[in-house]
Write a protein that holds these residues in place. Structure first.
Motif, PDB file in Angstrom:
ATOM      1  N   ASP A   1       0.851  -1.199   0.000  1.00  0.00           N
ATOM      2  CA  ASP A   1       0.000   0.000   0.000  1.00  0.00           C
ATOM      3  C   ASP A   1       0.884   1.245   0.000  1.00  0.00           C
ATOM      4  N   ASN A   2       1.564   1.431  -1.125  1.00  0.00           N
ATOM      5  CA  ASN A   2       2.608   2.444  -1.230  1.00  0.00           C
ATOM      6  C   ASN A   2       2.692   2.868  -2.697  1.00  0.00           C
ATOM      7  N   PRO A   3       2.753   4.167  -2.980  1.00  0.00           N
ATOM      8  CA  PRO A   3       2.813   4.612  -4.383  1.00  0.00           C
ATOM      9  C   PRO A   3       4.065   4.145  -5.119  1.00  0.00           C
ATOM     10  N   GLN A   4       5.078   3.679  -4.391  1.00  0.00           N
ATOM     11  CA  GLN A   4       6.289   3.173  -5.025  1.00  0.00           C
ATOM     12  C   GLN A   4       6.185   1.690  -5.379  1.00  0.00           C
ATOM     13  N   ARG A   5       5.094   1.053  -4.986  1.00  0.00           N
ATOM     14  CA  ARG A   5       4.913  -0.377  -5.251  1.00  0.00           C
ATOM     15  C   ARG A   5       3.933  -0.567  -6.408  1.00  0.00           C
ATOM     16  N   THR A   6       4.179  -1.579  -7.234  1.00  0.00           N
ATOM     17  CA  THR A   6       3.326  -1.907  -8.375  1.00  0.00           C
ATOM     18  C   THR A   6       2.778  -3.313  -8.202  1.00  0.00           C
ATOM     19  N   ILE A   7       1.473  -3.458  -8.405  1.00  0.00           N
ATOM     20  CA  ILE A   7       0.806  -4.750  -8.286  1.00  0.00           C
ATOM     21  C   ILE A   7       0.156  -5.078  -9.622  1.00  0.00           C
ATOM     22  N   ALA A   8       0.399  -6.273 -10.126  1.00  0.00           N
ATOM     23  CA  ALA A   8      -0.222  -6.736 -11.367  1.00  0.00           C
ATOM     24  C   ALA A   8      -1.289  -7.762 -11.025  1.00  0.00           C
ATOM     25  N   VAL A   9      -2.503  -7.572 -11.520  1.00  0.00           N
ATOM     26  CA  VAL A   9      -3.591  -8.513 -11.243  1.00  0.00           C
ATOM     27  C   VAL A   9      -4.438  -8.730 -12.491  1.00  0.00           C
ATOM     28  N   LYS A  10      -5.119  -9.866 -12.500  1.00  0.00           N
ATOM     29  CA  LYS A  10      -6.055 -10.139 -13.582  1.00  0.00           C
ATOM     30  C   LYS A  10      -7.367  -9.403 -13.330  1.00  0.00           C
ATOM     31  N   ARG A  11      -7.885  -8.801 -14.355  1.00  0.00           N
ATOM     32  CA  ARG A  11      -9.105  -8.012 -14.289  1.00  0.00           C
ATOM     33  C   ARG A  11     -10.293  -8.864 -13.813  1.00  0.00           C
ATOM     34  N   GLY A  12     -11.064  -8.327 -12.878  1.00  0.00           N
ATOM     35  CA  GLY A  12     -12.303  -8.969 -12.448  1.00  0.00           C
ATOM     36  C   GLY A  12     -12.151 -10.052 -11.406  1.00  0.00           C
TER      37      GLY A  12
ATOM     38  N   GLN B   1       9.620 -10.432 -14.438  1.00  0.00           N
ATOM     39  CA  GLN B   1      10.510  -9.471 -15.086  1.00  0.00           C
ATOM     40  C   GLN B   1      10.768  -8.224 -14.231  1.00  0.00           C
ATOM     41  N   ALA B   2      10.282  -8.252 -12.969  1.00  0.00           N
ATOM     42  CA  ALA B   2      10.480  -7.146 -12.025  1.00  0.00           C
ATOM     43  C   ALA B   2       9.823  -5.847 -12.482  1.00  0.00           C
ATOM     44  N   LYS B   3       8.814  -5.960 -13.331  1.00  0.00           N
ATOM     45  CA  LYS B   3       8.040  -4.786 -13.714  1.00  0.00           C
ATOM     46  C   LYS B   3       6.940  -4.512 -12.695  1.00  0.00           C
ATOM     47  N   ALA B   4       6.636  -5.519 -11.873  1.00  0.00           N
ATOM     48  CA  ALA B   4       5.690  -5.384 -10.761  1.00  0.00           C
ATOM     49  C   ALA B   4       6.312  -6.031  -9.540  1.00  0.00           C
ATOM     50  N   ASP B   5       5.991  -5.480  -8.380  1.00  0.00           N
ATOM     51  CA  ASP B   5       6.487  -6.075  -7.138  1.00  0.00           C
ATOM     52  C   ASP B   5       5.807  -7.401  -6.841  1.00  0.00           C
ATOM     53  N   ALA B   6       4.512  -7.487  -7.143  1.00  0.00           N
ATOM     54  CA  ALA B   6       3.770  -8.673  -6.735  1.00  0.00           C
ATOM     55  C   ALA B   6       2.500  -8.823  -7.559  1.00  0.00           C
ATOM     56  N   THR B   7       1.962 -10.022  -7.514  1.00  0.00           N
ATOM     57  CA  THR B   7       0.607 -10.268  -7.977  1.00  0.00           C
ATOM     58  C   THR B   7      -0.149 -10.946  -6.843  1.00  0.00           C
ATOM     59  N   ILE B   8      -1.439 -10.721  -6.773  1.00  0.00           N
ATOM     60  CA  ILE B   8      -2.286 -11.295  -5.734  1.00  0.00           C
ATOM     61  C   ILE B   8      -3.272 -12.233  -6.403  1.00  0.00           C
ATOM     62  N   TYR B   9      -3.266 -13.478  -5.933  1.00  0.00           N
ATOM     63  CA  TYR B   9      -4.203 -14.445  -6.511  1.00  0.00           C
ATOM     64  C   TYR B   9      -4.379 -15.610  -5.556  1.00  0.00           C
ATOM     65  N   ASP B  10      -5.165 -16.598  -5.970  1.00  0.00           N
ATOM     66  CA  ASP B  10      -5.422 -17.759  -5.135  1.00  0.00           C
ATOM     67  C   ASP B  10      -4.123 -18.472  -4.772  1.00  0.00           C
TER      68      ASP B  10
END
Length: 261
Positions: free
Chosen positions: A131-142, A173-182
């Motif tokens: 929860d930081n503007p310097q962090r990037t999260i990649a997730v699947k839509r919906g 590829q380190a373009k996002a810090d993390a992804t959240i999923y099951d």
């Protein structure tokens, strides 16, 4: 990973991956996003396959109805169910209170809490760090991951993508810090990318997968629930896990976490 790829012709099921309604009134049309192996995917011939496909086939046999599988984007499944284009959603969908306002759900058949797949070079040590503007999260839509980020991690930079594999690649590829999923998805992709990712498996939000049913279709809901109870009692889910999820089960065992199916 061993997969039982059973052809629809062999089982006398009318399977389709086109859009549209059932070919006849007695067909049970099941909506899936066939981009989530080993649960929902296509085989080398382009036919639906995976754990959820076999589960749908078993449901069809129990109800004595042919199955038509409609392949569509995950975020289009609930609208398709509500408008009658499909009869059921069987697509690794978490039963949430928000979704339950629009559709009904069967009894749960799979426990699946949300967790984090993190790039090894990222300093993230917990979900709060995201929860930081310097962090990037990649997730699947919906997905529930998308919903969680929108509700709880509003300061982070959000990358919305159409496929889980794309979200994973952003992390790899380190373009996002993390992804959240099951959890099972996170373990699977950590196993496949051990040099570039790590996993924070403690669930940040509990969840259970269930079959989506149109509101008012109570008779079908009773039938689906009866099937799930009988299928589990007869060892059906254990058999599917042995057929499709050996890799994931080994990952959970390595991490010392109970397997959810």
């Amino acid at each position: 990973m061993h997969a039982l790829l059973i052809s629809c012709a062999t089982l006398f099921f009318a399977c389709s991956i086109s859009a549209g309604a059932a070919t006849h009134a007695d067909t049970l049309v099941v909506g899936m996003d066939l981009s989530y192996p080993p649960f929902e995917m296509t085989d080398k011939a382009g036919e639906p396959s995976g754990l959820s496909v076999e589960l749908a086939q078993e449901l069809g046999k129990a109800l004595n109805k042919p199955i038509a599988i409609q392949n569509m984007a995950f975020d289009g499944l609930i609208p398709a169910l509500k408008t009658g284009k499909i009869d059921l959603i069987l697509s690794s969908m978490t039963a949430t209170a928000e979704r339950a306002r629009s559709i009904d759900f069967s009894e749960p058949y799979f426990k699946s809490g949300l967790s984090l797949l993190v790039n090894k070079s990222s300093p993230v040590a917990s979900v709060a760090d995201l929860d930081n503007p310097q962090r990037t999260i990649a997730v699947k839509r919906g997905t529930t991951g998308h919903i969680y980020v929108a509700q709880h991690l509003k300061k982070a930079h959000l990358l919305l993508l159409d496929k889980e594999s794309s979200a994973v690649m952003e992390v790899v590829q380190a373009k996002a810090d993390a992804t959240i999923y099951d959890q099972i998805f996170v373990v699977q992709n950590w196993q496949r990318n051990p040099d570039t990712t790590r996993v924070l498996l403690d669930p940040i939000d509990a969840g259970e997968w269930a079959i989506g049913i149109r509101k008012g279709n109570d008779a079908l809901k009773v039938q689906v629930n009866a099937f799930l109870a009988t299928f589990r009692a007869n060892g059906g889910f254990s058999r599917l896990a042995d057929a499709y999820l050996q890799e994931q089960k080994a990952g959970f065992e390595k991490l010392g976490v109970p397997f959810p199916l």
